[in-house]
Scaffold this motif. Sequence first.
Motif, PDB file in Angstrom:
ATOM      1  N   LEU A  86       0.813  -1.201  -0.063  1.00 30.40           N
ATOM      2  CA  LEU A  86       0.205  -0.292  -0.078  1.00 30.40           C
ATOM      3  C   LEU A  86       0.760   1.248   0.047  1.00 30.40           C
ATOM      4  O   LEU A  86       1.874   1.425   0.726  1.00 30.40           O
ATOM      5  N   GLY A  87       0.564   2.216  -0.918  1.00 22.56           N
ATOM      6  CA  GLY A  87       1.265   3.310  -0.938  1.00 22.56           C
ATOM      7  C   GLY A  87       2.478   3.636  -2.069  1.00 22.56           C
ATOM      8  O   GLY A  87       3.214   4.559  -2.114  1.00 22.56           O
TER       9      GLY A  87
ATOM     10  N   LYS B  81       3.319   3.854  -5.195  1.00 21.62           N
ATOM     11  CA  LYS B  81       2.936   4.227  -6.325  1.00 21.62           C
ATOM     12  C   LYS B  81       3.673   4.877  -7.269  1.00 21.62           C
ATOM     13  O   LYS B  81       4.762   5.462  -6.975  1.00 21.62           O
TER      14      LYS B  81
ATOM     15  N   THR C  76      11.243   4.682   4.898  1.00 19.47           N
ATOM     16  CA  THR C  76       9.848   4.743   4.610  1.00 19.47           C
ATOM     17  C   THR C  76       9.122   3.488   4.983  1.00 19.47           C
ATOM     18  O   THR C  76       9.491   2.435   4.779  1.00 19.47           O
TER      19      THR C  76
ATOM     20  N   ILE D 253       6.010   1.017   4.935  1.00 21.03           N
ATOM     21  CA  ILE D 253       5.048   0.368   3.824  1.00 21.03           C
ATOM     22  C   ILE D 253       4.243  -0.538   4.427  1.00 21.03           C
ATOM     23  O   ILE D 253       4.578  -1.541   4.869  1.00 21.03           O
TER      24      ILE D 253
END
Length: 316
Positions: free
Chosen positions: A67-68, A70, A91, A93
């Motif tokens: 998710l996220g 992109k 980051t 995720i």
Amino acid sequence: MFLAGSYYSDLVQVLQEVRTSMSVSVIIKWGGQEYSIRTLSEEDTVLDLKQSIKSLTGVLPERQKLLGLKVKGKPAEDQVKLGSLKLKPNTKIMMMGSREESLEEVLAPPPENDDIVNDFDIEEEVIEVQNREENLAKIARRVKDYKVEGMNPPRAGKSLLVLDVDYTLFDHKSCAETGQELMRPFLHEFLTSAYEDYDIVIWSATSMKWIDAKMKELGVTDNPNYKITFMLDSAAMITVHTPKRGVVEVKPLGVIWGKYSEFYSKRNTIMFDDIGRNFLMNPQNGLKVSYGRTYITRPGIPLKVWECFIFYLIFI
């Protein structure tokens, strides 16, 4: 000529910043836990990230939804390089996906896909990938970071036989229901004969958990007539980019040669696999195994196809 202390410190800091900018560190959130991944670079792809996640969680890449992650508002495809995603250090995720949880799933036929039915034209593809620096760098990282759990010590003077599992040792095209029924006819006789001159390694594009389960189901792990030197799972594979098929996974024998250079090399290694693309990094050392009916025992006429392989192994 010596550098001034402050100049030297500044230079070291710049080099460290450059090195840091080329690496990718992320934290995967799944199942109420967090998994830190720090072994990837900007040249690695989303599929490389998924492989790293699989080694930590057991969730297969095709079952992962990140998710996220992109590109232009759409989920990043497997071939996208991590550097293009501009991820900040650490980051977080979130991943959605589940593990395989039953041996029935392991023994079930893999989904039909073009990579199995219509294989690569190796001659055209290999020139593009075999000597590319980024692919050789991935092999070097596997040699350094992948941990091999030895089962039996390598034997001096022996050649090396590397065997795939699905469609090579297992006949998934049959209507059998158990591991013993799925086993290729005369498998143990073949391995017993091969063991006289070859150390035997199992390499499957699945997780080690399921490789262990399959080998025990087949009676290979503790067979008294031959020994398995070690087994490799999908985490030892690398991804390469090909002009025709994009990003694909392959089995580079260089990982084994790098870790066991005293015993094995391209001069004494042969790999049997049903997927020709797995030989892209070492085409001269691969023999593609058909998974068609030629291996099925017909009523009253057991086809000893393994005997052909034994003669082949003796005379190469």
